[in-house]
Write an enzyme that holds these catalytic residues in place. Sequence first.
Site, PDB file in Angstrom:
ATOM      1  N   HIS A   1      10.202  -0.998  -3.217  1.00  0.00           N
ATOM      2  CA  HIS A   1       9.557  -0.475  -2.018  1.00  0.00           C
ATOM      3  C   HIS A   1       9.993  -1.253  -0.638  1.00  0.00           C
ATOM      4  CE1 HIS A   1       6.917  -3.770  -2.584  1.00  0.00           C
ATOM      5  NE2 HIS A   1       6.853  -3.666  -1.217  1.00  0.00           N
TER       6      HIS A   1
HETATM    7  C1  UD1 Z   1       3.567  -2.814   3.263  1.00  0.00           C
HETATM    8  C2  UD1 Z   1       4.094  -4.086   3.713  1.00  0.00           C
HETATM    9  C3  UD1 Z   1       4.897  -4.970   2.629  1.00  0.00           C
HETATM   10  C4  UD1 Z   1       4.167  -4.812   1.378  1.00  0.00           C
HETATM   11  C5  UD1 Z   1       3.808  -3.573   0.852  1.00  0.00           C
HETATM   12  C6  UD1 Z   1       2.663  -3.497  -0.205  1.00  0.00           C
HETATM   13  C7  UD1 Z   1       4.767  -4.486   6.110  1.00  0.00           C
HETATM   14  C8  UD1 Z   1       5.603  -4.622   6.974  1.00  0.00           C
HETATM   15  N1  UD1 Z   1       5.176  -3.956   4.936  1.00  0.00           N
HETATM   16  O1  UD1 Z   1       4.970  -2.048   2.860  1.00  0.00           O
HETATM   17  O2  UD1 Z   1       5.295  -6.178   2.888  1.00  0.00           O
HETATM   18  O3  UD1 Z   1       5.029  -5.271   0.258  1.00  0.00           O
HETATM   19  O4  UD1 Z   1       2.812  -2.733   1.929  1.00  0.00           O
HETATM   20  O5  UD1 Z   1       2.846  -2.177  -1.065  1.00  0.00           O
HETATM   21  O6  UD1 Z   1       3.453  -4.624   6.267  1.00  0.00           O
HETATM   22  N2  UD1 Z   1       2.774   5.538   2.901  1.00  0.00           N
HETATM   23  C9  UD1 Z   1       2.401   6.347   2.254  1.00  0.00           C
HETATM   24  N3  UD1 Z   1       0.850   6.366   2.146  1.00  0.00           N
HETATM   25  C10 UD1 Z   1       0.362   5.290   2.310  1.00  0.00           C
HETATM   26  C11 UD1 Z   1       0.757   3.981   3.231  1.00  0.00           C
HETATM   27  C12 UD1 Z   1       2.289   4.355   3.551  1.00  0.00           C
HETATM   28  O7  UD1 Z   1       2.647   7.555   1.988  1.00  0.00           O
HETATM   29  O8  UD1 Z   1      -1.046   5.182   2.267  1.00  0.00           O
HETATM   30  C13 UD1 Z   1       4.481   5.813   3.245  1.00  0.00           C
HETATM   31  C14 UD1 Z   1       4.648   6.076   4.627  1.00  0.00           C
HETATM   32  O9  UD1 Z   1       5.556   7.080   4.765  1.00  0.00           O
HETATM   33  C15 UD1 Z   1       4.976   4.874   5.531  1.00  0.00           C
HETATM   34  C16 UD1 Z   1       5.666   4.259   4.345  1.00  0.00           C
HETATM   35  O10 UD1 Z   1       5.091   4.461   3.225  1.00  0.00           O
HETATM   36  O11 UD1 Z   1       5.789   5.060   6.640  1.00  0.00           O
HETATM   37  C17 UD1 Z   1       5.757   2.681   4.389  1.00  0.00           C
HETATM   38  O12 UD1 Z   1       4.348   2.211   4.673  1.00  0.00           O
HETATM   39  P1  UD1 Z   1       4.090   0.750   5.338  1.00  0.00           P
HETATM   40  O13 UD1 Z   1       2.699   0.485   5.395  1.00  0.00           O
HETATM   41  O14 UD1 Z   1       4.699   0.812   6.621  1.00  0.00           O
HETATM   42  O15 UD1 Z   1       5.184  -0.259   4.537  1.00  0.00           O
HETATM   43  P2  UD1 Z   1       5.305  -0.334   3.008  1.00  0.00           P
HETATM   44  O16 UD1 Z   1       6.516  -0.182   2.643  1.00  0.00           O
HETATM   45  O17 UD1 Z   1       4.043   0.049   2.131  1.00  0.00           O
HETATM   46  N1  UDP Z   2       0.694  -2.743  -8.328  1.00  0.00           N
HETATM   47  C1  UDP Z   2      -0.074  -1.646  -8.797  1.00  0.00           C
HETATM   48  N2  UDP Z   2       0.441  -0.549  -9.019  1.00  0.00           N
HETATM   49  C2  UDP Z   2       1.766  -0.214  -8.845  1.00  0.00           C
HETATM   50  C3  UDP Z   2       2.576  -1.358  -8.272  1.00  0.00           C
HETATM   51  C4  UDP Z   2       2.086  -2.527  -8.078  1.00  0.00           C
HETATM   52  O1  UDP Z   2      -1.272  -2.015  -8.960  1.00  0.00           O
HETATM   53  O2  UDP Z   2       2.225   0.715  -9.062  1.00  0.00           O
HETATM   54  C5  UDP Z   2       0.391  -4.190  -8.167  1.00  0.00           C
HETATM   55  C6  UDP Z   2       0.843  -5.322  -8.753  1.00  0.00           C
HETATM   56  O3  UDP Z   2       0.409  -5.611 -10.068  1.00  0.00           O
HETATM   57  C7  UDP Z   2       0.780  -6.513  -7.513  1.00  0.00           C
HETATM   58  C8  UDP Z   2       0.885  -5.659  -6.354  1.00  0.00           C
HETATM   59  O4  UDP Z   2       0.400  -4.387  -6.640  1.00  0.00           O
HETATM   60  O5  UDP Z   2      -0.390  -7.161  -7.942  1.00  0.00           O
HETATM   61  C9  UDP Z   2       2.164  -5.842  -5.786  1.00  0.00           C
HETATM   62  O6  UDP Z   2       1.933  -5.308  -4.748  1.00  0.00           O
HETATM   63  P1  UDP Z   2       3.290  -4.452  -3.893  1.00  0.00           P
HETATM   64  O7  UDP Z   2       4.483  -4.681  -4.885  1.00  0.00           O
HETATM   65  O8  UDP Z   2       2.960  -3.227  -3.278  1.00  0.00           O
HETATM   66  O9  UDP Z   2       3.526  -5.696  -2.684  1.00  0.00           O
HETATM   67  P2  UDP Z   2       4.273  -7.124  -2.486  1.00  0.00           P
HETATM   68  O10 UDP Z   2       3.707  -7.961  -3.537  1.00  0.00           O
HETATM   69  O11 UDP Z   2       5.704  -7.138  -2.562  1.00  0.00           O
HETATM   70  O12 UDP Z   2       3.709  -7.506  -0.771  1.00  0.00           O
END
Ligand code: UD1
Ligand code: UDP
Length: 353
Positions: free
Chosen positions: A202
């Site tokens: 992601h």
């Molecule tokens: C964010 C964090 C990342 C973290 C991740 C955990 C930042 C910069 N990034 O990344 O560090 O590892 O969360 O999962 O803060 N979207 C949906 N539904 C939602 C939320 C998001 O569809 O509920 C989609 C939207 O199209 C959005 C994209 O995901 O534009 C990215 O979401 P965003 O919150 O900007 O960043 P993540 O990739 O989720």
């Molecule tokens: N995780 C989850 N469901 C998923 C993928 C990840 O519950 O489908 C959990 C995972 O066990 C971990 C956390 O989400 O505890 C990690 O989140 P993510 O990878 O989104 O973010 P990051 O750690 O890279 O910020």
Amino acid sequence: MKVVSVVGNRPQFIKAAPLAAALAKVSDHVLVHTGQHYDAELSRVFFDELGLAPPDHRIEAGSGSHAVQTAAMLTGLEPVLAGERPDLVLVYGDTNSTLAGALVAAKLRLRLGHVESGLRSFDRAMPEEVNRVVADVVSDLRFCPSPTAVANLAAEGMTDGVHLVGDVMVDVARTFGPAARRTGVAGRLGLTPGGYALVTVHRQSNTSAQAMPALVEVLETIGRPAVFPIHPRTRAALETAGLLGRAEAAATLTPPLGYLEFTGLLVSAGVCLTDSGGVQKEAYLHAVPCITLRDTSEWVETIELGWNQLLPMDATAVGAALADVTRPQQHPPLYGDGHAAERIADLVAAYAP
Ligand code: UD1
Ligand code: UDP
């Protein structure tokens, strides 16, 4: 004493769960949700599964560019934190919700604690690196998961308020590991324990439309059943690139899973491929070899011990590594004893600035 936790996305709900339980014993604990993650499968499922009470305040920041999203959080959080006037604000990890919570607290002259302080990838191209550096600089209390994190802070001149407490995600893994094993999710998906790969992708650098051909080639090279709980961002990028069908042919794509089902899949995977910070470390906690599809890692100890390796999103490199996955003999408890949250709560209760 009143403590406000600012959370907004998946890993933060998970990290806040043990903290909320521990802090409830020593404080009036208030939870604020920034709304960065809003889909039920990225948000509500974690409240339901991990016993986290619904947020006391919710800001609907939603998605957007970094500036748009962070600005919505800043303007939304300011009146909430000003109204609550807590004795301490806690932020978690390295996301835009962390950055916004930290900045608002610092500007309101509220005391601030950073959970998962001191981690560094030393790659400022990662938005998370910027977020964690800023949060650390403006924090009063810095709760570190590892000695490496303590050393990183010291190298940047931060030695005040630094506490080595261990990793709160170890607390969660200990508490919910048995329930995760009971989900039986691998069997339901027709997967044999040890015989499949678990994939998550992601990160910003891996989710541009241009990055999708390489991701699909990696999925096609795994050479064993693969299950890929896919983040909406990655699904959208595959769709845009016209490659969702190929991805679905190469791996079992599921929606994002709750913590229990995801961990249920992780514990019996033969190998994990991920670009997640949390997942690469959880792979280590559950003694699952991991390939991290990035140039850098914050969890360097897992790499030094041979449980984790960094690789580019490149099918040739990943294929060669998968042909030679090893399980090193040494598996020390790198990230604490599962009592990090209690330790943080004790430090918070004793904090007298
Ligand atoms: C964010 C964090 C990342 C973290 C991740 C955990 C930042 C910069 N990034 O990344 O560090 O590892 O969360 O999962 O803060 N979207 C949906 N539904 C939602 C939320 C998001 O569809 O509920 C989609 C939207 O199209 C959005 C994209 O995901 O534009 C990215 O979401 P965003 O919150 O900007 O960043 P993540 O990739 O989720
Ligand atoms: N995780 C989850 N469901 C998923 C993928 C990840 O519950 O489908 C959990 C995972 O066990 C971990 C956390 O989400 O505890 C990690 O989140 P993510 O990878 O989104 O973010 P990051 O750690 O890279 O910020």
